[in-house]
Design a protein around this motif. Structure first.
Motif, short mmCIF file in Angstrom:
data_model
loop_
_atom_site.label_atom_id
_atom_site.label_comp_id
_atom_site.label_asym_id
_atom_site.label_seq_id
_atom_site.Cartn_x
_atom_site.Cartn_y
_atom_site.Cartn_z
N GLN A 252 0.83 -1.21 0.00
CA GLN A 252 0.00 0.00 0.00
C GLN A 252 0.86 1.25 0.00
O GLN A 252 0.58 2.21 -0.72
CB GLN A 252 -0.95 0.00 1.20
CG GLN A 252 -1.88 1.17 1.21
CD GLN A 252 -2.88 1.16 0.07
OE1 GLN A 252 -3.24 0.10 -0.43
NE2 GLN A 252 -3.34 2.32 -0.33
N GLU A 253 1.92 1.25 0.80
CA GLU A 253 2.81 2.40 0.85
C GLU A 253 3.46 2.65 -0.51
O GLU A 253 3.53 3.78 -0.99
CB GLU A 253 3.89 2.17 1.91
CG GLU A 253 4.87 3.30 2.05
CD GLU A 253 5.91 3.02 3.11
OE1 GLU A 253 7.08 3.31 2.85
OE2 GLU A 253 5.54 2.51 4.18
N THR A 254 3.93 1.58 -1.13
CA THR A 254 4.56 1.69 -2.44
C THR A 254 3.56 2.20 -3.48
O THR A 254 3.89 3.06 -4.31
CB THR A 254 5.14 0.33 -2.88
OG1 THR A 254 6.09 -0.09 -1.91
CG2 THR A 254 5.81 0.42 -4.24
N THR B 94 0.89 4.05 -2.93
CA THR B 94 0.60 5.45 -2.64
C THR B 94 1.70 6.35 -3.20
O THR B 94 1.42 7.39 -3.80
CB THR B 94 0.44 5.65 -1.12
OG1 THR B 94 -0.64 4.83 -0.67
CG2 THR B 94 0.17 7.09 -0.76
N GLU B 95 2.96 5.95 -3.01
CA GLU B 95 4.08 6.72 -3.57
C GLU B 95 4.00 6.76 -5.09
O GLU B 95 4.18 7.82 -5.70
CB GLU B 95 5.41 6.12 -3.13
CG GLU B 95 5.74 6.33 -1.68
CD GLU B 95 7.01 5.63 -1.26
OE1 GLU B 95 7.75 5.10 -2.13
OE2 GLU B 95 7.28 5.58 -0.06
#
Length: 73
Positions: free
Chosen positions: A57-59, A61-62
């Protein structure tokens, strides 16, 4: 972690755990579904499904932020 590291059944169960966790945390599992290779790598490394879901999810979002910057939005 569900299953035995390296087994096809274990990987399938782990993928399902990651999808469930992504849905629980973020309301959908689309980014996890698009990153099955990454899920398999994290499974082989023994990462908890929660960690894998959060990392994907973090990747994503980036990545979405970079796309918006390139589009000028």
């Amino acid at each position: 972690m569900v299953g035995q590291v390296g087994s096809a059944e274990g990987l399938a169960a782990y993928e399902f755990e990651v999808f469930e966790e992504a849905f629980r945390l973020y309301g959908n599992a689309e980014s996890a579904k698009r990153n099955r290779d990454e899920i398999a790598r994290m499974f082989r490394e023994g990462a908890p499904a929660t960690t894998t879901a959060a990392m994907i999810q973090e990747t994503q979002t980036e990545h979405d932020g970079w796309v918006r910057e390139d589009d000028g939005t």
